[in-house]
Design an enzyme around this catalytic site. Structure first.
Site, mmCIF file in Angstrom:
data_model
loop_
_atom_site.group_PDB
_atom_site.id
_atom_site.type_symbol
_atom_site.label_atom_id
_atom_site.label_comp_id
_atom_site.label_asym_id
_atom_site.label_seq_id
_atom_site.Cartn_x
_atom_site.Cartn_y
_atom_site.Cartn_z
ATOM 1 N N ASP A 283 -4.544 4.712 6.452
ATOM 2 C CA ASP A 283 -5.305 5.623 7.248
ATOM 3 C C ASP A 283 -6.159 6.577 5.943
ATOM 4 O O ASP A 283 -6.313 7.937 6.277
ATOM 5 C CB ASP A 283 -4.384 6.640 8.034
ATOM 6 C CG ASP A 283 -3.747 5.933 9.087
ATOM 7 O OD1 ASP A 283 -3.853 4.676 9.330
ATOM 8 O OD2 ASP A 283 -3.134 6.597 9.923
ATOM 9 N N LYS B 212 -4.687 1.173 14.723
ATOM 10 C CA LYS B 212 -3.484 1.485 15.680
ATOM 11 C C LYS B 212 -3.637 2.768 16.442
ATOM 12 O O LYS B 212 -4.553 3.329 16.226
ATOM 13 C CB LYS B 212 -2.427 1.718 14.507
ATOM 14 C CG LYS B 212 -2.473 3.130 13.697
ATOM 15 C CD LYS B 212 -1.497 2.943 12.481
ATOM 16 C CE LYS B 212 -1.661 4.081 11.279
ATOM 17 N NZ LYS B 212 -1.947 5.332 12.016
ATOM 18 N N CYS C 297 2.067 8.811 8.129
ATOM 19 C CA CYS C 297 1.701 7.633 8.599
ATOM 20 C C CYS C 297 1.963 6.725 7.355
ATOM 21 O O CYS C 297 2.467 5.531 7.436
ATOM 22 C CB CYS C 297 0.334 7.600 8.853
ATOM 23 S SG CYS C 297 0.097 8.149 10.423
#
Length: 206
Positions: A9, A98, A156
């Site tokens: 990310d 995602k 994350c």
């Protein structure tokens, strides 16, 4: 050992100026890029993950609690959801998106999609059931060791590392190549990862 690097990310939405910008995000992106330039040959497999929210339900809120609900971020197809320029220029081939239709913190919840398409719910479900997940990719590549870097360590990165450990991989998180939302949350994340047997090291080996 056959190693994989997962870059979690590293997107403008999570860097300074983004919708959920983390202090130190841009510097972390640049440090990861430098590391990949120097160490790409050490990895049999490299991948990125991205928040790619289309309709993630209650994950987005106009009145977020910053625990389970958040301001709108990582909007699929928007500049903020793209890879950070420093990561994009690395030419990594595998990209796992995602959170299309639900909250998703771990890269293992996504599907490989190397385009900028906006998938329908049906397309996402079909892809996830057809073997284009990160778990499938690591297994097919014969990986036994996973290194995890990215943003944010407290969310994350932690969840991706924990899922990798649950799958039986030897997992390392490079502490100098990640950054938490806050130091308090970073401390808690590091405790959780250490308890799961995840190694917390410097990318320099110090």
């Amino acid at each position: 050992m056959s190693k994989a690097l997962i870059v979690v990310d590293v997107q403008p939405t999570f860097c300074e100026g983004g919708e959920l910008g983390v202090e130190g995000g841009n510097a972390t992106a640049d440090k990861i890029a430098d590391y990949v330039h120097d160490h790409a040959k050490d990895y049999a497999y490299m991948a990125t993950t991205q928040d790619w929210h289309i309709e993630p339900g209650s994950h987005w809120s106009d009145h977020p609690d910053f625990v389970d609900t958040w301001p709108k971020h990582g909007v699929a197809g928007s500049p903020g959801a793209e890879l950070h320029p420093s990561i994009r220029e690395l030419g990594i081939s595998h990209h796992f998106k995602k959170g299309q239709y639900s909250a998703a913190y771990s890269g293992f919840e996504g599907i490989e999609d190397n385009t900028d398409r906006i998938q329908s719910r049906e397309e996402f479900a079909t892809a996830k059931s057809s073997g284009v997940t990160l778990a499938d990719a690591l297994a097919q590549a014969g990986i036994d060791q996973v290194d995890v870097v990215g943003i944010a360590e407290s969310h994350c990165v932690k969840e991706t590392a924990l899922d990798a450990a649950k799958l039986g991989y030897q997992v390392t998180v490079f502490e100098d190549l990640t950054v938490p939302v806050s130091e308090d949350q970073g401390i808690e994340a590091r405790k959780a990862m250490a308890q799961a047997g995840i190694r917390l090291l410097s990318s320099s080996g110090d």
